[in-house]
Design an enzyme around this catalytic site. Structure first.
Site, PDB file in Angstrom:
ATOM      1  N   CYS A  37       0.980 127.790  72.097  1.00  0.00           N
ATOM      2  CA  CYS A  37       2.164 128.331  71.433  1.00  0.00           C
ATOM      3  C   CYS A  37       2.977 127.200  70.787  1.00  0.00           C
ATOM      4  CB  CYS A  37       3.028 129.080  72.426  1.00  0.00           C
ATOM      5  SG  CYS A  37       3.717 128.008  73.706  1.00  0.00           S
ATOM      6  N   ALA A  73       4.272 124.618  73.108  1.00  0.00           N
ATOM      7  CA  ALA A  73       3.219 123.672  73.523  1.00  0.00           C
ATOM      8  C   ALA A  73       3.069 122.557  72.488  1.00  0.00           C
ATOM      9  CB  ALA A  73       1.894 124.397  73.705  1.00  0.00           C
ATOM     10  N   ARG A  96      -1.898 117.307  80.048  1.00  0.00           N
ATOM     11  CA  ARG A  96      -2.517 116.751  78.838  1.00  0.00           C
ATOM     12  C   ARG A  96      -2.952 115.304  79.035  1.00  0.00           C
ATOM     13  NH1 ARG A  96       0.351 115.092  74.055  1.00  0.00           N
ATOM     14  NH2 ARG A  96      -0.906 115.192  72.159  1.00  0.00           N
ATOM     15  N   HIS A 130       4.365 121.396  66.235  1.00  0.00           N
ATOM     16  CA  HIS A 130       4.213 120.036  65.713  1.00  0.00           C
ATOM     17  C   HIS A 130       5.230 119.807  64.596  1.00  0.00           C
ATOM     18  CE1 HIS A 130      -0.373 120.510  66.640  1.00  0.00           C
ATOM     19  NE2 HIS A 130       0.276 120.152  67.719  1.00  0.00           N
TER      20      HIS A 130
HETATM   21 FE1  CFM Z   1      -3.879 116.284  67.257  1.00  0.00          FE
HETATM   22 FE2  CFM Z   1      -5.748 117.403  68.276  1.00  0.00          FE
HETATM   23 FE3  CFM Z   1      -3.229 118.233  68.666  1.00  0.00          FE
HETATM   24 FE4  CFM Z   1      -4.102 115.917  69.716  1.00  0.00          FE
HETATM   25 FE5  CFM Z   1      -4.602 117.129  72.049  1.00  0.00          FE
HETATM   26 FE6  CFM Z   1      -6.193 118.603  70.538  1.00  0.00          FE
HETATM   27 FE7  CFM Z   1      -3.734 119.448  70.987  1.00  0.00          FE
HETATM   28 MO1  CFM Z   1      -5.463 119.422  72.905  1.00  0.00          MO
HETATM   29  S1  CFM Z   1      -5.559 115.348  68.311  1.00  0.00           S
HETATM   30  S2  CFM Z   1      -2.285 116.402  68.714  1.00  0.00           S
HETATM   31  S3  CFM Z   1      -4.071 115.060  71.680  1.00  0.00           S
HETATM   32  S4  CFM Z   1      -4.447 118.353  66.931  1.00  0.00           S
HETATM   33  S5  CFM Z   1      -6.618 117.557  72.296  1.00  0.00           S
HETATM   34  S6  CFM Z   1      -7.588 118.259  68.815  1.00  0.00           S
HETATM   35  S7  CFM Z   1      -5.493 120.569  70.945  1.00  0.00           S
HETATM   36  S8  CFM Z   1      -3.343 118.618  72.893  1.00  0.00           S
HETATM   37  S9  CFM Z   1      -2.184 119.917  69.608  1.00  0.00           S
END
Ligand code: CFM
Length: 546
Positions: free
Chosen positions: A55, A58, A89, A187
């Site tokens: 979500c 997250a 994580r 993000h």
């Molecule tokens: Fe970038 Fe990723 Fe992500 Fe990531 Fe991660 Fe991820 Fe994630 Mo899991 S590199 S930041 S450190 S998009 S592994 S493939 S899914 S936490 S949001």
């Protein structure tokens, strides 16, 4: 190994017609003859489908803000949201300053029914006071979970008041879980907040070294960033800030002084990379420190950007030394891995990044995809001008920045930058699809049903997955290599990380464990028969093969 349109159609035929039409747009069979292959991405998951996505909360607190170690990250909401985003994580951090690493804590306002009815603002304000008193952090972030937005708590006002009261960097993020179609929304919200509230707060005006860089989109999972920094520092780079693995408010506030920003995970951090360029004139270079070849290429590209002969020479020396160290270690693992095939389905960048490392071990990726990436992560940034903003994306405010009057400066001459853009991935990322081989399959937001179906067809030797989806392949007798938190292992980045990865993957192949599990297809007969009444004599049965 390939998949035909016909087989794909058969898999999708199990869906209702509307769902089939939708899912079809999220799946591409790679055809290098085509100039561009389009894929639908960053749209809502179909209700009822078991997705692997997270979500917005997250993505904001869990991914981007959470690793900043010298800040306390308050989760405003029911305790479960805090608890389930607590350390799973594995974004590691250590600090030289005693009592300035708060990552081990889970700080939640623990909203109760009465807070939902009467509002949680006062409770949040009290919690901030307590946090300041107990921890004395360098800053505080407040992340909202779903109920906060639903009841209308004004967390921004609470943060402003607390900031004035405590003279401390206290900022609020309205990243309620439902804000977007996945963690990707979070993000973006976090990027905006860091840019608006932290970067540039510091007093530094000049870079501390000749080659000062920031590493963006590197979260130090299993220690990845430490391995990358070891090599970079050895070459002669000064790493000002890492966003955000092992990162800190103390470093981030001066991120504006860097001469180059490296972008590891494009998906989670491209917004801030662009904004840093607009505001401070710092170009960004797409790098990939997963895989030996990719690491070498990234190091060489960095050296070319700075263009200094001594840096170029030093880069080659370090590469040579590192290769001499790791090549003999890799050899036995390569023998075990060679000829195997993999699925590589991760969040928003690793589905692409790990393919090169697999290839170097002799493992071919036949299926790859992302949980929540956007079309530019699949098709490259050229597609950006063609993307239509839908209602879900409009939910997230775009932060408009302008060149900083005092601090904006060109890091290298404009004509040189333009020339370098022709050779290096500067301010550019070409996406996953173009790197995939003919007949391989790209799937966006892969779900449990499709996972099972594709496994039955390809019968991969290994499945690189997430935490939620790893159990399906395992129950089918297929080893998994979990690429989110690495299942207690790592680092996998850089030179030494490649050896760790090779060792873990080889272990997956070599262990006899999987022989104790019978995949469903092994017990399935090639021919299946039914007994039907004979037309001549209804009393007599005959066997009909289907
Ligand atoms: Fe970038 Fe990723 Fe992500 Fe990531 Fe991660 Fe991820 Fe994630 Mo899991 S590199 S930041 S450190 S998009 S592994 S493939 S899914 S936490 S949001």
């Amino acid at each position: 190994m390939a998949i035909s349109e016909k087989i794909l159609e058969e898999i999708l035929n199990k869906y209702p017609a509307k769902v089939k039409r939708n899912r079809k747009k999220h799946i591409v069979i790679r055809d290098p003859q085509q100039d561009r292959q389009e894929i639908e991405a960053n749209t809502r998951t179909i209700p009822g489908i078991v997705t692997n996505r997270g979500c917005a909360f997250a993505g904001c607190k869990g991914v981007v803000l959470g690793p900043l170690k010298d800040m306390v990250h308050i989760v405003h909401g029911p305790v479960g949201c805090g608890y389930y985003s607590w350390l799973t994580r594995r974004n590691k951090a250590k600090t030289d300053e005693p009592n300035k690493n708060f990552l081990a804590y889970c700080v939640s306002t623990d909203m109760q029914e009465s807070d939902i009815v009467f509002g949680g603002e006062k409770k949040l304000a009290r919690m901030i006071d307590e946090v300041v008193e107990i921890f004395k952090p360098n800053g505080i972030t407040i992340s909202a979970t779903c109920p906060v937005g639903l009841i209308g708590d004004d967390i921004q006002a609470v943060a402003r008041a607390a900031r004035a009261k405590h003279s401390l960097n206290i900022t609020a993020y309205s990243c309620e879980g439902y804000k977007g179609v996945s963690q990707s929304a979070g993000h973006h919200i976090a990027n905006n907040g860091l840019m608006e509230n932290i970067v540039g707060e510091g007093q530094m005006e000049e870079p501390p070294g000749r080659y000062t860089i920031n590493i963006l989109g590197e979260y130090n999972i299993g220690g990845d960033s430490w391995e990358v920094e070891r090599v970079l520092t050895d070459i002669g780079y000064d790493v000002q800030a890492v966003m955000t693995g092992n990162g800190s408010y103390a470093k981030l506030k001066n991120a504006h002084v860097a001469q180059l920003n490296l972008v590891q995970c494009h998906r989670s951090i491209n917004y801030i990379a662009d904004m840093l360029q607009i505001k401070y004139g710092t170009p960004w270079l797409k790098v990939n420190f997963i895989g030996i070849r990719a690491t070498i290429e990234s190091l060489r590209n960095m050296a070319r950007y700075f263009g200094d002969e001594s840096l170029i020479t030093r880069t080659e020396e370090v590469i040579e030394r590192e290769l001499a160290e790791i090549e003999p270690q890799l050899e036995p693992y390569r023998k075990i891995c060679s000829g195997k095939i993999a699925f590589c389905f991760v969040g928003g960048s690793r589905g692409h990044h790990y393919q090169g490392l697999y290839e170097e071990l002799g493992v071919t990726t036949v299926l790859a995809g992302y949980e929540f990436a956007h079309r530019d992560d699949y098709e490259g940034r050229d597609v950006l001008p063609h993307l239509k903003t839908d209602a879900d994306s409009k939910n997230i405010p775009e932060l408009h920045v302008t060149p900083d009057e005092n601090r904006y400066r060109l890091k290298i001459p404009a004509d040189r930058l333009e020339a370098l853009k022709q050779e290096l991935p500067l301010n550019n990322y070409k996406g996953m699809i173009s790197d995939m081989t003919e007949g391989s399959i790209v799937v966006d937001d892969l779900n449990h049903y499709e996972t099972e179906e594709f496994i039955k067809i390809f019968k991969p030797d290994i499945f690189s997955s997430g935490i939620k989806d790893k159990y399906i392949p395992q129950k089918m007798g297929i080893p998994t290599k979990q690429l989110h938190n690495y299942d207690y292992s790592g680092p996998y980045a850089g030179f030494r990380g490649a050896v760790n990865f090779a060792r873990d993957v080889a272990m997956g192949f070599a262990t006899p464990t999987w022989n104790y599990i019978t995949p469903p297809w092994k017990g399935k007969p090639l021919l299946e028969g039914t007994i039907e009444p004979c037309s001549a004599d209804p009393g007599v049965k005959e066997v009909g093969a289907v």
